[in-house]
Design an enzyme around this catalytic site. Sequence first.
Site, PDB file in Angstrom:
ATOM      1  N   ASN A  10      -3.046   5.496  -3.173  1.00  0.00           N
ATOM      2  CA  ASN A  10      -2.724   4.333  -3.993  1.00  0.00           C
ATOM      3  C   ASN A  10      -4.015   3.539  -4.191  1.00  0.00           C
ATOM      4  O   ASN A  10      -4.428   2.808  -3.298  1.00  0.00           O
ATOM      5  CB  ASN A  10      -1.655   3.492  -3.271  1.00  0.00           C
ATOM      6  CG  ASN A  10      -1.327   2.215  -4.029  1.00  0.00           C
ATOM      7  OD1 ASN A  10      -1.767   2.019  -5.157  1.00  0.00           O
ATOM      8  ND2 ASN A  10      -0.552   1.339  -3.405  1.00  0.00           N
ATOM      9  N   TRP A  11      -4.630   3.719  -5.338  1.00  0.00           N
ATOM     10  CA  TRP A  11      -5.914   3.039  -5.592  1.00  0.00           C
ATOM     11  C   TRP A  11      -5.726   1.543  -5.839  1.00  0.00           C
ATOM     12  O   TRP A  11      -6.678   0.800  -5.881  1.00  0.00           O
ATOM     13  CB  TRP A  11      -6.614   3.646  -6.813  1.00  0.00           C
ATOM     14  CG  TRP A  11      -7.124   5.033  -6.645  1.00  0.00           C
ATOM     15  CD1 TRP A  11      -6.902   5.880  -5.588  1.00  0.00           C
ATOM     16  CD2 TRP A  11      -7.961   5.754  -7.563  1.00  0.00           C
ATOM     17  NE1 TRP A  11      -7.551   7.081  -5.797  1.00  0.00           N
ATOM     18  CE2 TRP A  11      -8.204   7.028  -7.003  1.00  0.00           C
ATOM     19  CE3 TRP A  11      -8.516   5.455  -8.805  1.00  0.00           C
ATOM     20  CZ2 TRP A  11      -8.979   8.002  -7.639  1.00  0.00           C
ATOM     21  CZ3 TRP A  11      -9.288   6.420  -9.450  1.00  0.00           C
ATOM     22  CH2 TRP A  11      -9.523   7.672  -8.870  1.00  0.00           C
ATOM     23  N   LYS A  12      -4.486   1.119  -6.080  1.00  0.00           N
ATOM     24  CA  LYS A  12      -4.204  -0.275  -6.441  1.00  0.00           C
ATOM     25  C   LYS A  12      -5.075  -0.673  -7.646  1.00  0.00           C
ATOM     26  O   LYS A  12      -5.384   0.174  -8.474  1.00  0.00           O
ATOM     27  CB  LYS A  12      -4.411  -1.184  -5.236  1.00  0.00           C
ATOM     28  CG  LYS A  12      -3.665  -0.650  -4.007  1.00  0.00           C
ATOM     29  CD  LYS A  12      -3.585  -1.614  -2.889  1.00  0.00           C
ATOM     30  CE  LYS A  12      -2.798  -0.966  -1.748  1.00  0.00           C
ATOM     31  NZ  LYS A  12      -2.514  -1.870  -0.668  1.00  0.00           N
ATOM     32  N   HIS A  96       6.474  -1.272  -4.436  1.00  0.00           N
ATOM     33  CA  HIS A  96       5.395  -1.593  -3.492  1.00  0.00           C
ATOM     34  C   HIS A  96       5.468  -3.087  -3.152  1.00  0.00           C
ATOM     35  O   HIS A  96       5.808  -3.906  -4.015  1.00  0.00           O
ATOM     36  CB  HIS A  96       4.034  -1.238  -4.104  1.00  0.00           C
ATOM     37  CG  HIS A  96       2.938  -1.316  -3.087  1.00  0.00           C
ATOM     38  ND1 HIS A  96       2.388  -2.502  -2.695  1.00  0.00           N
ATOM     39  CD2 HIS A  96       2.335  -0.344  -2.352  1.00  0.00           C
ATOM     40  CE1 HIS A  96       1.466  -2.265  -1.761  1.00  0.00           C
ATOM     41  NE2 HIS A  96       1.422  -0.966  -1.527  1.00  0.00           N
ATOM     42  N   GLU A  98       3.308  -5.253  -2.921  1.00  0.00           N
ATOM     43  CA  GLU A  98       2.487  -6.123  -3.769  1.00  0.00           C
ATOM     44  C   GLU A  98       3.185  -6.400  -5.107  1.00  0.00           C
ATOM     45  O   GLU A  98       3.037  -7.483  -5.680  1.00  0.00           O
ATOM     46  CB  GLU A  98       1.094  -5.493  -3.959  1.00  0.00           C
ATOM     47  CG  GLU A  98       0.294  -5.601  -2.654  1.00  0.00           C
ATOM     48  CD  GLU A  98      -0.691  -4.477  -2.395  1.00  0.00           C
ATOM     49  OE1 GLU A  98      -1.047  -3.747  -3.341  1.00  0.00           O
ATOM     50  OE2 GLU A  98      -1.110  -4.329  -1.225  1.00  0.00           O
ATOM     51  N   GLU A 166       6.425   1.229   4.592  1.00  0.00           N
ATOM     52  CA  GLU A 166       5.182   0.466   4.605  1.00  0.00           C
ATOM     53  C   GLU A 166       5.444  -0.939   5.151  1.00  0.00           C
ATOM     54  O   GLU A 166       5.812  -1.851   4.383  1.00  0.00           O
ATOM     55  CB  GLU A 166       4.618   0.346   3.182  1.00  0.00           C
ATOM     56  CG  GLU A 166       4.201   1.651   2.564  1.00  0.00           C
ATOM     57  CD  GLU A 166       3.021   1.467   1.612  1.00  0.00           C
ATOM     58  OE1 GLU A 166       2.020   2.164   1.795  1.00  0.00           O
ATOM     59  OE2 GLU A 166       3.098   0.606   0.720  1.00  0.00           O
ATOM     60  N   GLY A 172      -3.447  -2.993   4.561  1.00  0.00           N
ATOM     61  CA  GLY A 172      -4.784  -3.569   4.399  1.00  0.00           C
ATOM     62  C   GLY A 172      -5.258  -4.421   5.559  1.00  0.00           C
ATOM     63  O   GLY A 172      -6.284  -5.079   5.467  1.00  0.00           O
ATOM     64  N   SER A 207      -2.585   0.845   6.462  1.00  0.00           N
ATOM     65  CA  SER A 207      -3.798   1.011   7.273  1.00  0.00           C
ATOM     66  C   SER A 207      -3.984   2.421   7.832  1.00  0.00           C
ATOM     67  O   SER A 207      -4.546   2.594   8.914  1.00  0.00           O
ATOM     68  CB  SER A 207      -3.843  -0.032   8.404  1.00  0.00           C
ATOM     69  OG  SER A 207      -4.011  -1.331   7.859  1.00  0.00           O
ATOM     70  N   GLY A 228      -3.934   3.465   0.991  1.00  0.00           N
ATOM     71  CA  GLY A 228      -4.581   2.532   0.075  1.00  0.00           C
ATOM     72  C   GLY A 228      -6.090   2.594   0.228  1.00  0.00           C
ATOM     73  O   GLY A 228      -6.758   3.498  -0.283  1.00  0.00           O
ATOM     74  N   GLY A 229      -6.644   1.660   0.973  1.00  0.00           N
ATOM     75  CA  GLY A 229      -8.101   1.504   1.100  1.00  0.00           C
ATOM     76  C   GLY A 229      -8.851   2.800   1.376  1.00  0.00           C
ATOM     77  O   GLY A 229      -9.873   3.081   0.727  1.00  0.00           O
TER      78      GLY A 229
HETATM   79  P1  PGA Z   1      -3.672   0.401   2.948  1.00  0.00           P
HETATM   80  O1  PGA Z   1      -2.587   0.278   1.787  1.00  0.00           O
HETATM   81  O2  PGA Z   1      -3.804   1.848   3.301  1.00  0.00           O
HETATM   82  O3  PGA Z   1      -4.935  -0.155   2.354  1.00  0.00           O
HETATM   83  O4  PGA Z   1      -3.187  -0.406   4.101  1.00  0.00           O
HETATM   84  C1  PGA Z   1      -1.444   1.086   1.787  1.00  0.00           C
HETATM   85  C2  PGA Z   1      -0.549   0.712   0.633  1.00  0.00           C
HETATM   86  O5  PGA Z   1      -0.447  -0.464   0.294  1.00  0.00           O
HETATM   87  O6  PGA Z   1       0.077   1.591   0.010  1.00  0.00           O
END
Ligand code: PGA
Length: 244
Positions: A10-12, A96, A98, A166, A172, A207, A228-229
């Site tokens: 997930n590049w966001k 998600h 977010e 999640e 994050g 994370s 994500g990250g």
């Molecule tokens: P993260 O994000 O790996 O940066 O914690 C995961 C996500 O939000 O899907």
Amino acid sequence: MATVKLIAANWKMNGRVGAAKTLVAALKKGLAGHKGAAVLLCPPSPLLSQVAEQIKGSVMELGAQDCSQRNDGAYTGDVSAPMLRDIGCSTVILGHSERRAYHREDDSLIACKMRAAHRAGLKVILCVGEKDAGLDSAQREAIIKIQLSNGLAASANATNTVIAYEPVWAIGSGLVPTAEQIIAVHAYIATCLPPSMKGARVLYGGSVNAKNAASILKLSGVDGALVGGASLKADDFLTIIAVA
Ligand code: PGA
């Protein structure tokens, strides 16, 4: 439980044309001849077409990070599921945290989006999870149960839908739940799913990185990861895929 794990990136809202080209080229090189986990890249919408072109002939699939509940029309700024399918997406992430937090998406809207995604032939990764790290297991389960019972469309089945657990506080933050918590929540999710979803994949997200991926991915009930990250760094993401 699915035998082949799914590792989804997930590049966001990260990436530009040049950086995405470099990242995908490195992943393509690192995955030449790869036969293990299924790999999905979910870049932001403006980069979908270019990534679709670049991953042709590789094992990687393409996903989006959201879609509209509608197909076409006067909905400025929205992107529809048929559009995503048309440019080569196989999957879309929905619900998600977010999107829930910054766009006020609720479970019933998410279920409408899921219906639209399935109608267009897209698979869905539905994200669920508690906000607060301090909940006990009963409180956590109550939240997840509601997200699943209200967020899953009737069209969901084990082939077209994946659940991602999640915990919002883990996203994050560098914090990860205990192994016991991950195992317990994944087992609980399996009990909440309707019969059509028996055996559906349940991913863990929050994370996940190159260092902790092996210990998370070996846990009972963990069928992959939503990353994500760490998915923005080719070496880290390739390590996560390799340990899966
Ligand atoms: P993260 O994000 O790996 O940066 O914690 C995961 C996500 O939000 O899907």
